[in-house]
Scaffold this motif. Structure first.
Motif, PDB file in Angstrom:
ATOM      1  N   ALA A 158       0.832  -1.206   0.000  1.00 15.73           N
ATOM      2  CA  ALA A 158       0.000   0.000   0.000  1.00 15.73           C
ATOM      3  C   ALA A 158       0.866   1.257   0.000  1.00 15.73           C
ATOM      4  O   ALA A 158       0.547   2.252  -0.661  1.00 15.73           O
ATOM      5  CB  ALA A 158      -0.940   0.002   1.207  1.00 15.73           C
ATOM      6  N   ALA A 159       1.984   1.201   0.747  1.00 20.44           N
ATOM      7  CA  ALA A 159       2.889   2.356   0.785  1.00 20.44           C
ATOM      8  C   ALA A 159       3.515   2.596  -0.579  1.00 20.44           C
ATOM      9  O   ALA A 159       3.638   3.743  -1.028  1.00 20.44           O
ATOM     10  CB  ALA A 159       3.988   2.122   1.836  1.00 20.44           C
ATOM     11  N   ALA A 160       3.890   1.503  -1.261  1.00 19.38           N
ATOM     12  CA  ALA A 160       4.491   1.650  -2.586  1.00 19.38           C
ATOM     13  C   ALA A 160       3.484   2.239  -3.570  1.00 19.38           C
ATOM     14  O   ALA A 160       3.826   3.114  -4.385  1.00 19.38           O
ATOM     15  CB  ALA A 160       4.977   0.288  -3.091  1.00 19.38           C
ATOM     16  N   ALA A 161       2.244   1.782  -3.483  1.00 19.94           N
ATOM     17  CA  ALA A 161       1.211   2.314  -4.377  1.00 19.94           C
ATOM     18  C   ALA A 161       0.963   3.798  -4.098  1.00 19.94           C
ATOM     19  O   ALA A 161       0.828   4.616  -5.021  1.00 19.94           O
ATOM     20  CB  ALA A 161      -0.090   1.524  -4.205  1.00 19.94           C
ATOM     21  N   ALA A 162       0.918   4.149  -2.811  1.00 16.63           N
ATOM     22  CA  ALA A 162       0.703   5.560  -2.457  1.00 16.63           C
ATOM     23  C   ALA A 162       1.877   6.417  -2.916  1.00 16.63           C
ATOM     24  O   ALA A 162       1.699   7.536  -3.393  1.00 16.63           O
ATOM     25  CB  ALA A 162       0.506   5.690  -0.946  1.00 16.63           C
ATOM     26  N   GLY A 163       3.092   5.868  -2.787  1.00 15.61           N
ATOM     27  CA  GLY A 163       4.264   6.616  -3.234  1.00 15.61           C
ATOM     28  C   GLY A 163       4.249   6.848  -4.736  1.00 15.61           C
ATOM     29  O   GLY A 163       4.617   7.922  -5.223  1.00 15.61           O
ATOM     30  N   LYS A 164       3.790   5.819  -5.460  1.00 15.89           N
ATOM     31  CA  LYS A 164       3.686   5.962  -6.913  1.00 15.89           C
ATOM     32  C   LYS A 164       2.687   7.046  -7.291  1.00 15.89           C
ATOM     33  O   LYS A 164       2.945   7.876  -8.166  1.00 15.89           O
ATOM     34  CB  LYS A 164       3.284   4.625  -7.528  1.00 15.89           C
ATOM     35  N   GLU A 165       1.521   7.033  -6.602  1.00 15.13           N
ATOM     36  CA  GLU A 165       0.515   8.056  -6.873  1.00 15.13           C
ATOM     37  C   GLU A 165       1.018   9.448  -6.492  1.00 15.13           C
ATOM     38  O   GLU A 165       0.774  10.428  -7.192  1.00 15.13           O
ATOM     39  CB  GLU A 165      -0.775   7.746  -6.102  1.00 15.13           C
ATOM     40  N   ALA A 166       1.758   9.509  -5.386  1.00 12.96           N
ATOM     41  CA  ALA A 166       2.310  10.805  -4.970  1.00 12.96           C
ATOM     42  C   ALA A 166       3.258  11.338  -6.028  1.00 12.96           C
ATOM     43  O   ALA A 166       3.256  12.524  -6.367  1.00 12.96           O
ATOM     44  CB  ALA A 166       3.022  10.665  -3.628  1.00 12.96           C
ATOM     45  N   GLY A 167       4.093  10.436  -6.554  1.00  9.38           N
ATOM     46  CA  GLY A 167       5.022  10.855  -7.598  1.00  9.38           C
ATOM     47  C   GLY A 167       4.300  11.316  -8.850  1.00  9.38           C
ATOM     48  O   GLY A 167       4.700  12.301  -9.496  1.00  9.38           O
TER      49      GLY A 167
END
Length: 352
Positions: free
Chosen positions: A67-76
């Protein structure tokens, strides 16, 4: 493009950047929370006394990491969009400064010319001329153009759609407009001439034969160009028409339209010219507009027109539809009008 138009585009781009930065921040916060949750789960796994508890906590940590990786991708992704908006904002700011300077220079030249002319006249002639000009300006400022009162004849709307590359849903837009009009209060007083895959021949034929009160175009455009289709069945490159040529074609009739609506990207740059040469009212888009935004605005605009609302109220109703739907193009539709008309009192459809 005028300084006022650049200001509207700049404000729209600034709102888009702020929204993108806010979304990026939200996803960064979510990423941090999930990283923290993953770390806590791993600590709990190390302290677990049973294998099943340890396995459960490790699975929980892996889910939190994903979930953190997905959120980081969306943030980027949102940060990238914010950077793009910021770049466009800076470019618009530069263009605005140049436009303001150009308009200031033009105003200065005009003032200088007026002073030179005044110096060549005698004091008596100047006083008499200024008195006459003052009287004339007072009349012009208070007298609005008498537009034709809506008759029992139907309001004729010519709808032209062009997307030779097949990348725009002009057919969907035409369907939504027809449905909006047919469900309106004064639907019997509105007549549509809908022309998909519109060519320049469709434009001229529609203007001279249908004699529309409203000309609606949906498709591709930019600051000075409009793209029509060619007489071909397969996808193809469109036929490019200059804004001036389009305006001349729309005005080539004994009964010019009252309103021209360009439901296409970056078309707001053309509406001042249309108001000056062709129609008392014109609407265009101040920047690139998404298909869904353009369709929603047009459908609600014509629904309001067919319900007997004024041009201004119909325009505001179309913008409100975008706001209520949570769409981002709310500020893009731009209404322009001649000095001697009032969009707040001009009603295009009136029932019996």
């Amino acid at each position: 493009m005028s300084a006022s138009q650049y200001r509207r585009q700049l404000e729209s781009k600034r709102k888009q950047r702020i929204d993108a930065e806010m979304r990026a921040g939200q996803y960064r916060t979510k990423e941090t929370d999930k990283r923290t949750a993953a770390a806590k789960a791993r600590v709990a796994a190390e302290k677990a006394t049973s294998a099943s508890t340890r396995s459960s906590k490790l699975s929980e940590a892996r889910r939190a990491d994903d979930a953190a990786a997905a959120a980081g991708k969306e943030a980027g992704r949102w940060q990238g969009r914010a950077s793009g908006f910021a770049k466009a904002e800076a470019d618009l700011q530069s263009k605005l400064a140049k436009a303001e300077q150009s308009e200031a220079d033009a105003a200065q030249r005009l003032r200088q010319r007026d002073l030179q002319r005044a110096a060549r006249r005698s004091a008596v002639e100047t006083l008499a001329l200024e008195r006459r000009m003052s009287q004339t300006e007072a009349i012009v400022d208070t007298a609005l153009r008498e537009l034709p009162t809506p008759k029992q004849e139907k309001l004729r709307i010519l709808i032209l759609g062009a997307a030779s590359g097949g990348d725009l849903r002009v057919g969907r837009e035409q369907k939504r407009i027809r449905a909006a009009v047919e469900s309106a209060l004064h639907r019997d007083y509105v007549e549509l001439d809908v022309r998909p895959a519109a060519t320049t021949a469709d434009l001229l034929d529609g203007i001279t034969k249908f004699r529309p009160h409203v000309v609606h175009f949906s498709g591709h455009s930019d600051d000075g160009l409009i793209e029509f289709e060619d007489e071909r069945d397969e996808h193809h490159r469109g036929v490019i028409v200059t804004a001036r040529a389009f305006a001349d074609a729309v005005g080539a009739t004994d009964d010019p339209p009252l309103l021209v609506l360009l439901n296409s990207c970056n078309s707001a740059a053309q509406i001042d010219g249309l108001v000056e040469r062709v129609a008392p009212f014109a609407i265009g888009m101040a920047d690139e507009i998404a298909d869904g935004d353009a369709i929603s605005y047009a459908a609600q605009f014509y629904a309001a027109i067919a319900n007997g609302q004024s041009v201004k109220s119909a325009h505001l109703s179309g913008q409100a539809a975008l706001k209520l739907a949570g769409l981002s193009g709310t500020e893009l539709p731009t209404l322009a009008w001649a000095r001697d008309v009032d969009p707040a009192t001009t009603v295009l459809v009136r029932g019996a």
